[in-house]
Scaffold this active site. Structure first.
Site, PDB file in Angstrom:
ATOM      1  N   SER A  64      22.345 100.143  15.965  1.00 25.27           N
ATOM      2  CA  SER A  64      22.063 101.093  15.097  1.00 25.27           C
ATOM      3  C   SER A  64      20.478 100.904  14.733  1.00 25.27           C
ATOM      4  CB  SER A  64      22.972 101.020  13.816  1.00 25.27           C
ATOM      5  OG  SER A  64      23.194  99.786  13.113  1.00 25.27           O
ATOM      6  N   GLY A  73      20.375  96.177  13.676  1.00 23.07           N
ATOM      7  CA  GLY A  73      19.811  96.929  12.798  1.00 23.07           C
ATOM      8  C   GLY A  73      20.706  96.917  11.159  1.00 23.07           C
ATOM      9  N   LYS A 105      32.412 108.544   6.475  1.00 25.40           N
ATOM     10  CA  LYS A 105      33.176 108.649   5.101  1.00 25.40           C
ATOM     11  C   LYS A 105      34.603 108.433   4.866  1.00 25.40           C
ATOM     12  CE  LYS A 105      29.205 108.376   4.612  1.00 25.40           C
ATOM     13  NZ  LYS A 105      28.023 108.478   5.499  1.00 25.40           N
ATOM     14  N   GLY A 152      22.281 126.064  25.036  1.00 25.97           N
ATOM     15  CA  GLY A 152      21.436 127.080  24.938  1.00 25.97           C
ATOM     16  C   GLY A 152      19.901 126.795  25.353  1.00 25.97           C
ATOM     17  N   GLY A 210      20.074  98.994   8.993  1.00 22.56           N
ATOM     18  CA  GLY A 210      19.752 100.260   8.209  1.00 22.56           C
ATOM     19  C   GLY A 210      21.157 100.994   7.733  1.00 22.56           C
ATOM     20  N   VAL A 211      21.165 102.164   7.563  1.00 24.38           N
ATOM     21  CA  VAL A 211      22.280 102.883   6.926  1.00 24.38           C
ATOM     22  C   VAL A 211      23.453 102.756   7.490  1.00 24.38           C
ATOM     23  CG1 VAL A 211      22.699 104.709   5.484  1.00 24.38           C
ATOM     24  CG2 VAL A 211      20.425 104.445   6.228  1.00 24.38           C
ATOM     25  N   HIS A 241      31.919 110.504 -22.770  1.00 21.07           N
ATOM     26  CA  HIS A 241      32.297 109.041 -23.113  1.00 21.07           C
ATOM     27  C   HIS A 241      33.767 108.828 -22.671  1.00 21.07           C
ATOM     28  CE1 HIS A 241      32.365 104.837 -24.575  1.00 21.07           C
ATOM     29  NE2 HIS A 241      33.619 105.114 -25.142  1.00 21.07           N
TER      30      HIS A 241
HETATM   31  P1  FAD Z   1      23.145 117.723  14.336  1.00 21.91           P
HETATM   32  O1  FAD Z   1      24.027 117.556  13.274  1.00 21.91           O
HETATM   33  O2  FAD Z   1      22.758 116.485  15.247  1.00 21.91           O
HETATM   34  O3  FAD Z   1      23.686 118.952  15.312  1.00 21.91           O
HETATM   35  C1  FAD Z   1      22.812 119.221  16.359  1.00 21.91           C
HETATM   36  C2  FAD Z   1      24.022 120.131  17.376  1.00 21.91           C
HETATM   37  O4  FAD Z   1      23.198 120.860  18.033  1.00 21.91           O
HETATM   38  C3  FAD Z   1      24.760 119.476  17.813  1.00 21.91           C
HETATM   39  O5  FAD Z   1      26.245 120.019  17.785  1.00 21.91           O
HETATM   40  C4  FAD Z   1      24.537 119.391  19.436  1.00 21.91           C
HETATM   41  O6  FAD Z   1      25.664 119.456  20.145  1.00 21.91           O
HETATM   42  C5  FAD Z   1      23.950 120.826  19.608  1.00 21.91           C
HETATM   43  N1  FAD Z   1      22.949 121.185  20.489  1.00 21.91           N
HETATM   44  C6  FAD Z   1      21.998 120.235  20.784  1.00 21.91           C
HETATM   45  N2  FAD Z   1      21.301 120.747  21.975  1.00 21.91           N
HETATM   46  C7  FAD Z   1      21.752 121.914  22.014  1.00 21.91           C
HETATM   47  C8  FAD Z   1      21.572 123.119  23.100  1.00 21.91           C
HETATM   48  N3  FAD Z   1      20.473 122.972  23.813  1.00 21.91           N
HETATM   49  N4  FAD Z   1      22.385 123.974  23.026  1.00 21.91           N
HETATM   50  C9  FAD Z   1      23.339 124.279  22.171  1.00 21.91           C
HETATM   51  N5  FAD Z   1      23.678 123.327  21.223  1.00 21.91           N
HETATM   52  C10 FAD Z   1      22.918 122.091  21.097  1.00 21.91           C
HETATM   53  N6  FAD Z   1      23.411 112.127   6.800  1.00 21.91           N
HETATM   54  C11 FAD Z   1      23.764 112.441   5.397  1.00 21.91           C
HETATM   55  O7  FAD Z   1      22.731 113.055   4.851  1.00 21.91           O
HETATM   56  N7  FAD Z   1      24.813 111.751   4.800  1.00 21.91           N
HETATM   57  C12 FAD Z   1      25.438 110.964   5.597  1.00 21.91           C
HETATM   58  O8  FAD Z   1      26.351 110.282   4.854  1.00 21.91           O
HETATM   59  C13 FAD Z   1      25.064 110.761   6.839  1.00 21.91           C
HETATM   60  N8  FAD Z   1      25.920 109.743   7.413  1.00 21.91           N
HETATM   61  C14 FAD Z   1      25.747 109.839   8.797  1.00 21.91           C
HETATM   62  C15 FAD Z   1      26.553 108.710   9.429  1.00 21.91           C
HETATM   63  C16 FAD Z   1      26.266 108.568  10.859  1.00 21.91           C
HETATM   64  C17 FAD Z   1      27.032 107.469  11.727  1.00 21.91           C
HETATM   65  C18 FAD Z   1      25.297 109.219  11.630  1.00 21.91           C
HETATM   66  C19 FAD Z   1      24.820 109.032  13.051  1.00 21.91           C
HETATM   67  C20 FAD Z   1      24.477 109.942  10.843  1.00 21.91           C
HETATM   68  C21 FAD Z   1      24.758 110.545   9.582  1.00 21.91           C
HETATM   69  N9  FAD Z   1      23.945 111.274   8.927  1.00 21.91           N
HETATM   70  C22 FAD Z   1      24.079 111.405   7.621  1.00 21.91           C
HETATM   71  C23 FAD Z   1      22.805 111.831   9.411  1.00 21.91           C
HETATM   72  C24 FAD Z   1      23.209 113.573   9.786  1.00 21.91           C
HETATM   73  O9  FAD Z   1      24.287 113.516  10.509  1.00 21.91           O
HETATM   74  C25 FAD Z   1      22.105 114.248  10.560  1.00 21.91           C
HETATM   75  O10 FAD Z   1      21.016 114.048   9.607  1.00 21.91           O
HETATM   76  C26 FAD Z   1      22.477 115.765  10.420  1.00 21.91           C
HETATM   77  O11 FAD Z   1      23.774 115.640  11.271  1.00 21.91           O
HETATM   78  C27 FAD Z   1      21.421 116.696  11.163  1.00 21.91           C
HETATM   79  O12 FAD Z   1      21.845 117.761  11.320  1.00 21.91           O
HETATM   80  P2  FAD Z   1      21.282 118.795  12.421  1.00 21.91           P
HETATM   81  O13 FAD Z   1      21.678 119.994  12.330  1.00 21.91           O
HETATM   82  O14 FAD Z   1      19.827 118.767  12.386  1.00 21.91           O
HETATM   83  O15 FAD Z   1      21.689 118.199  13.700  1.00 21.91           O
HETATM   84  P1  NAI Z   2      17.651 103.448  10.198  1.00 23.93           P
HETATM   85  O1  NAI Z   2      16.607 103.634  10.330  1.00 23.93           O
HETATM   86  O2  NAI Z   2      18.512 103.601   8.702  1.00 23.93           O
HETATM   87  O3  NAI Z   2      17.906 101.692  10.485  1.00 23.93           O
HETATM   88  C1  NAI Z   2      17.457 101.157  11.774  1.00 23.93           C
HETATM   89  C2  NAI Z   2      17.316  99.477  11.383  1.00 23.93           C
HETATM   90  O4  NAI Z   2      17.201  98.941  12.555  1.00 23.93           O
HETATM   91  C3  NAI Z   2      15.961  99.240  10.693  1.00 23.93           C
HETATM   92  O5  NAI Z   2      16.399  98.350   9.514  1.00 23.93           O
HETATM   93  C4  NAI Z   2      14.919  98.729  11.627  1.00 23.93           C
HETATM   94  O6  NAI Z   2      14.131  97.825  11.131  1.00 23.93           O
HETATM   95  C5  NAI Z   2      16.252  98.314  12.619  1.00 23.93           C
HETATM   96  N1  NAI Z   2      15.563  98.064  13.918  1.00 23.93           N
HETATM   97  C6  NAI Z   2      14.919  98.822  14.856  1.00 23.93           C
HETATM   98  N2  NAI Z   2      14.721  98.168  15.889  1.00 23.93           N
HETATM   99  C7  NAI Z   2      15.320  97.169  15.792  1.00 23.93           C
HETATM  100  C8  NAI Z   2      15.438  96.240  16.990  1.00 23.93           C
HETATM  101  N3  NAI Z   2      14.798  96.307  18.024  1.00 23.93           N
HETATM  102  N4  NAI Z   2      16.113  95.095  16.638  1.00 23.93           N
HETATM  103  C9  NAI Z   2      16.500  94.727  15.641  1.00 23.93           C
HETATM  104  N5  NAI Z   2      16.338  95.598  14.358  1.00 23.93           N
HETATM  105  C10 NAI Z   2      15.827  96.688  14.623  1.00 23.93           C
HETATM  106  O7  NAI Z   2      19.012 103.800  11.414  1.00 23.93           O
HETATM  107  P2  NAI Z   2      20.310 103.891  11.616  1.00 23.93           P
HETATM  108  O8  NAI Z   2      20.961 102.886  10.948  1.00 23.93           O
HETATM  109  O9  NAI Z   2      20.422 103.774  13.054  1.00 23.93           O
HETATM  110  O10 NAI Z   2      20.776 105.400  11.073  1.00 23.93           O
HETATM  111  C11 NAI Z   2      20.069 106.451  11.710  1.00 23.93           C
HETATM  112  C12 NAI Z   2      19.677 107.482  10.665  1.00 23.93           C
HETATM  113  O11 NAI Z   2      20.970 108.166  10.216  1.00 23.93           O
HETATM  114  C13 NAI Z   2      19.489 106.916   9.145  1.00 23.93           C
HETATM  115  O12 NAI Z   2      18.129 106.872   9.089  1.00 23.93           O
HETATM  116  C14 NAI Z   2      19.840 108.222   8.460  1.00 23.93           C
HETATM  117  O13 NAI Z   2      18.648 109.009   8.312  1.00 23.93           O
HETATM  118  C15 NAI Z   2      21.027 108.813   9.165  1.00 23.93           C
HETATM  119  N6  NAI Z   2      22.064 108.172   8.467  1.00 23.93           N
HETATM  120  C16 NAI Z   2      22.483 108.454   7.182  1.00 23.93           C
HETATM  121  C17 NAI Z   2      23.456 108.098   6.298  1.00 23.93           C
HETATM  122  C18 NAI Z   2      23.668 108.565   5.069  1.00 23.93           C
HETATM  123  O14 NAI Z   2      22.928 109.225   4.464  1.00 23.93           O
HETATM  124  N7  NAI Z   2      24.450 107.853   4.273  1.00 23.93           N
HETATM  125  C19 NAI Z   2      24.579 107.227   6.964  1.00 23.93           C
HETATM  126  C20 NAI Z   2      24.145 106.778   8.385  1.00 23.93           C
HETATM  127  C21 NAI Z   2      22.885 107.293   9.130  1.00 23.93           C
END
Ligand code: FAD
Ligand code: NAI
Length: 475
Positions: free
Chosen positions: A279, A190, A58, A122, A192-193, A454
């Site tokens: 992605s 991909g 973001k 852990g 996706g998001v 408004h």
């Molecule tokens: P994580 O955030 O992955 O946290 C897991 C933690 O556990 C990590 O710090 C890891 O190091 C630690 N860990 C793992 N194994 C161990 C272990 N054995 N011992 C100690 N520590 C450990 N979601 C949204 O809602 N809005 C968004 O805008 C959004 N944008 C995203 C953008 C990107 C590029 C990506 C990749 C994801 C995005 N997401 C978004 C998804 C979001 O980041 C995840 O859904 C969220 O972080 C999940 O939270 P979690 O606590 O389950 O895991």
């Molecule tokens: P995604 O599931 O959103 O999108 C993956 C895309 O890749 C899909 O459209 C799928 O059809 C395509 N795909 C899969 N395999 C493929 C292949 N072999 N060749 C071509 N296309 C292929 O997954 P993404 O974008 O990697 O994000 C992972 C997750 O992270 C999201 O599902 C979401 O849960 C979280 N996220 C959330 C955000 C938000 O809330 N704003 C921002 C970024 C990530």
């Protein structure tokens, strides 16, 4: 002798740290273990979300949007901005500062709530004395004993078979958020998001962006009308999105990469890029957890198997967030973390999967909650639809951003809101009203009868609710 806790949380992302805070608020002694390291080797709490996910993406979206506005939209306000340049290093440094503020904020919150933090990995050692022994391997080794264990170990980016991430040319979300310069040609696999958010950042900064998507439909989980509008807007911005492709071999070229693929017509194609972001979804992470030591059950995707209450197959072991079923979203992880802490305390933790909002932070933003029109058709639900375009909203016109619309779907008989779909300015903020409404089982008429300020974008929400009953006032 192990250090004793009521609750041990493994993972300090949004699922884990929030669960730890809530458990501490409820009077438990709590440990939170997280292994993420910052570039100095110190702790960096917040998981994927804070370090390489929600927050940094973001930050870059905001910087790149400012750049885009300065170049393309200031002039219509009478502002002359010539020679606008982007210092990518500075943009990334700002993003890193934002990340660090969040890391430090979470560390402070744990301290404030008297959660004991352990920096390291852990892992399960064994079940003992009605609880579990957990080893922490960090700069030092610790042995902890907990009555309840909450696993919140998150997820990792999925790599394409035969093309592992090197974070130099083949990038996961990690490398995509750390690029030091604008790649001339950027490929993404991909749409996706992540593909759309990251593609937008680098397109705005000048990359030629091509997204290769495997499925024949664009944003299949999104309401079809919204997906159609989004596709139109993104292609107009210059994002090249090819649907229905089959990605083949990826080979290193002199400078970048060459991607062989078959297009939707079955024709062999090649895409040459400087950098490639893959992605294609994420995989649950249980690496190093030593789940076998206690017999913690995983499914075929590697996710920890849980019931509707986030209970695993082991008594006293719970799992939340990306490492279990359900959408991989930070707010879903948080809700589960809170609910589990409350269930441990004997309360009725509450997570309503029907009202989890989704947001894609592109421009226009896309946000929705509840069911799409195509889902209602599949489910055989009789519904009414109403929508209102931002083009007819005074605030949107004043902002200079009139793309998109708000769409309501309501039950044909009861008028209960079944889904709200928004594409347009500040959709991420507007969706909150729809979430509240659905959580309280409101009807479209309820929203239509509420006074909205408004001029505000939220008036488009009210008007869309009025449209369900075919009585918009401003369109
Ligand atoms: P994580 O955030 O992955 O946290 C897991 C933690 O556990 C990590 O710090 C890891 O190091 C630690 N860990 C793992 N194994 C161990 C272990 N054995 N011992 C100690 N520590 C450990 N979601 C949204 O809602 N809005 C968004 O805008 C959004 N944008 C995203 C953008 C990107 C590029 C990506 C990749 C994801 C995005 N997401 C978004 C998804 C979001 O980041 C995840 O859904 C969220 O972080 C999940 O939270 P979690 O606590 O389950 O895991
Ligand atoms: P995604 O599931 O959103 O999108 C993956 C895309 O890749 C899909 O459209 C799928 O059809 C395509 N795909 C899969 N395999 C493929 C292949 N072999 N060749 C071509 N296309 C292929 O997954 P993404 O974008 O990697 O994000 C992972 C997750 O992270 C999201 O599902 C979401 O849960 C979280 N996220 C959330 C955000 C938000 O809330 N704003 C921002 C970024 C990530």
């Amino acid at each position: 002798m192990s250090k004793q806790f009521d609750v041990i949380v493994i993972g300090g992302g949004p699922g884990g740290y929030i669960a730890a805070i809530r458990a501490a608020q409820l009077g438990f002694t709590v440990a939170c273990i997280d292994e993420w390291k910052n570039d100095k080797g110190g702790p960096a709490l917040g998981g994927t979300c804070t370090n390489i996910g929600c927050i940094p993406s973001k930050a870059l979206l905001q910087s790149s949007e400012h750049f885009h506005h300065a170049n393309h939209h200031f002039a219509e306000h009478g502002i002359t901005a010539t020679g606008v340049t982007m210092d990518v290093g500075k943009m990334v440094a700002r993003k890193n500062t934002v990340v660090k503020q969040n890391n430090d904020g979470i560390q402070y919150l744990l301290k404030k709530n008297k959660v004991t933090f352990f920096h390291g990995r852990g892992s399960f050692v064994k079940a003992a004395d009605g609880g579990y022994v957990i080893n922490v391997a960090g700069a030092t080794e610790d042995s902890l004993m907990g009555k309840h264990i909450i696993v919140a170990t998150g997820s990792n980016a999925r790599a394409l078979p035969g093309a592992p991430f090197d974070e130099e040319r083949i990038l996961s979300n990690d490398g995509a958020l750390r690029l030091g310069a604008v790649p001339k040609k950027l490929g993404l696999i991909g749409s996706g998001v992540i593909g759309l958010e990251m593609g937008s950042v680098w397109k705005r900064l000048g990359s030629e962006v091509t997204i290769l998507e495997g499925l024949p439909t664009f944003l299949g989980a999104v309401d079809e009308q919204v997906a159609k509008e989004a596709f139109k807007a993104f292609t107009k911005q210059g994002l090249k999105i090819e649907l229905g492709v089959k990605v083949g071999e990826i080979t290193a070229a002199k400078k970048g990469l060459s991607i062989a693929y078959t297009n939707a017509k079955g024709e062999a194609q090649t895409l040459d890029v400087d950098k490639l972001i893959v992605s294609i979804g994420r995989v649950p992470n249980t690496i190093g957890l030593n789940s076998e030591a206690v017999g913690l059950k995983l499914d075929e995707r590697g996710a920890i198997v849980v019931d509707g209450d986030c209970k695993t197959n082991l008594p006293g072991v719970w799992a939340v967030g990306d490492v279990v079923r359900g959408p991989m979203l930070a707010h879903k992880a948080e809700e589960e973390g809170v609910a589990v802490a409350e269930r441990i305390a004997g309360q009725h933790g509450h997570v309503n999967f029907n009202t989890i909002p989704w947001v894609i932070y592109t421009s226009p933003e896309i946000a929705w909650v509840g069911r799409t029109e195509q889902q209602l058709k599949t489910d055989g639900v009789a519904y009414k639809a109403g929508s209102f375009p931002f083009l007819a909203n005074g605030r949107a016109r004043a902002l200079g951003d009139t793309t998109g619309f708000v769409k309501f779907l309501a039950d044909a008989t009861t008028d209960e809101i079944l889904g709200v779909h928004i594409i347009g300015p500040m959709a991420s903020e507007l969706i909150a009203e729809a979430v509240v409404a659905m959580e309280f089982k409101a009807s479209a008429e309820d929203i239509a009868r509420i006074c909205h300020a408004h001029p505000s974008l939220s008036e488009a929400t009210k008007e869309a609710a009025l449209a369900v009953d075919k009585r918009t006032l401003n369109f």
